[in-house]
Design an enzyme around this catalytic site. Structure first.
Site, PDB file in Angstrom:
ATOM      1  N   GLU A 102     -55.626 -16.999   5.870  1.00 36.20           N
ATOM      2  CA  GLU A 102     -54.545 -16.276   6.585  1.00 36.20           C
ATOM      3  C   GLU A 102     -54.043 -17.109   7.480  1.00 36.20           C
ATOM      4  OE1 GLU A 102     -53.683 -12.020   8.911  1.00 36.20           O
ATOM      5  OE2 GLU A 102     -55.101 -12.179   7.240  1.00 36.20           O
ATOM      6  N   ASP A 104     -50.931 -16.338  10.702  1.00 35.17           N
ATOM      7  CA  ASP A 104     -50.340 -15.323  11.316  1.00 35.17           C
ATOM      8  C   ASP A 104     -49.327 -15.716  12.413  1.00 35.17           C
ATOM      9  OD1 ASP A 104     -51.803 -13.406   9.795  1.00 35.17           O
ATOM     10  OD2 ASP A 104     -53.241 -13.467  11.576  1.00 35.17           O
ATOM     11  N   GLU A 106     -48.016 -13.018  15.163  1.00 40.12           N
ATOM     12  CA  GLU A 106     -47.775 -11.722  15.800  1.00 40.12           C
ATOM     13  C   GLU A 106     -46.974 -11.743  16.867  1.00 40.12           C
ATOM     14  OE1 GLU A 106     -51.812  -9.509  14.441  1.00 40.12           O
ATOM     15  OE2 GLU A 106     -52.083 -11.210  15.910  1.00 40.12           O
TER      16      GLU A 106
END
Length: 292
Positions: A102, A104, A106
């Site tokens: 993953e 990310d 955010e």
């Protein structure tokens, strides 16, 4: 004959562009690349702009219709305006399963007038805890900005308006796992995370300001689409060459290096590599990565 040969040459180039994956999907419509993944009534299409809404009933999310192995994904996002404390808007790539990979973005909301923070993270084989957190050099709520992930066999680059903010290099030669053998979908979501998102959870979500709305446009995916998650040969066997395989692309240029150094010097707030409380022994990849 010269004219005919020139036409043939152009035709061959076009075939190569199509078959080699060089034709980017630029500015596609939302529904061509994505679909709502949960809380469909909180995912609203308004012409060229798609909006995700968070209220005290639900957040929302969307996902790509296909999965990919290597390439570049970009979305223009305008984050929640005003008091966004407690909210998190995420844009990320992820594979499936407990041992997933993953990448990310955010975006951590804040009280009115306080800056948004951007947290990046990298998971490999289900192991994350590789957070970096920084401020931005603009107001991400006043207009759209482009957020991109460029993924190749050699590296992962997180970019904001084409400025690199994180460079994660393949260090398998040092015994460090790298995400290169799992196809990923592309996702975005908005949810309530007031237990940690704003000032470590000290500032809670003020639901009187709901709905909190994140807006999206210019959906771009220029990546190798896999027919299914068990057949990666099209993208990984090395027979076909894609633009992101070029060394000049998967390594930062001199200008990009200077940009990344500037970002780290002026906007980096937290880097797990220097968190001796969480990591008494410096993580191995931190000992080899540059720009630290």
């Amino acid at each position: 004959m010269v004219g005919l040969e020139w036409v043939k040459c152009i035709a061959m180039i076009m075939v190569c562009v199509i078959s080699c994956g060089g034709g980017p999907v630029l500015g596609a419509k939302f529904e061509e690349l994505y679909r709502s993944s949960w809380a469909m009534d909180h995912c609203v299409n308004e012409g060229e702009v798609t909006k995700l809404k968070l209220d005290n009933y639900s957040g929302a999310g969307f996902e790509s219709r296909s999965k990919y192995l290597f390439g570049k994904v970009s979305i223009q996002i305008k984050l929640v305006e005003g008091d966004s404390a407690g909210t998190v808007t995420a844009f990320y790539m992820s594979s499936d399963g407990s041992n997933h990979n993953e990448f990310d973005f955010e975006f951590l909301g804040n009280t009115t007038g306080e800056p948004y923070l951007v947290q990046t993270n990298v998971y490999v084989n289900g192991v994350g805890n590789r957070e970096q957190r920084l401020s931005l050099w603009f107001d991400p709520t006043s207009e759209f900005h482009t957020y991109s992930i460029l993924w190749s066999r050699r590296s992962v680059v997180f970019m904001v308006d084409e400025t690199p903010i994180r460079f994660h290099k393949n260090l398998e030669d040092k015994g460090i796992p790298f995400a290169k053998d799992q196809a990923m979908g592309v996702y975005s979501s908005i949810w309530n995370a007031d237990d940690w998102a704003t000032q470590g959870g000290l500032v809670k979500t003020d639901w009187s300001h709901a709905p909190f709305v994140a807006s999206y446009k210019e959906f771009q995916i220029d990546a190798c689409e896999v027919p299914n998650t068990t057949d990666l040969s099209k993208c990984s066997n090395g027979d076909q060459k894609y633009w992101w395989d070029e060394p000049t692309v998967s390594e930062l240029s001199l200008h990009q290096n200077h940009q990344l150094i500037w970002v780290r010097a002026n906007h980096m707030i937290y880097d797990y590599c220097f968190d001796a409380t969480r990591f008494p022994v410096t993580p191995l990849e931190c000992q080899h990565h540059r720009h630290l």
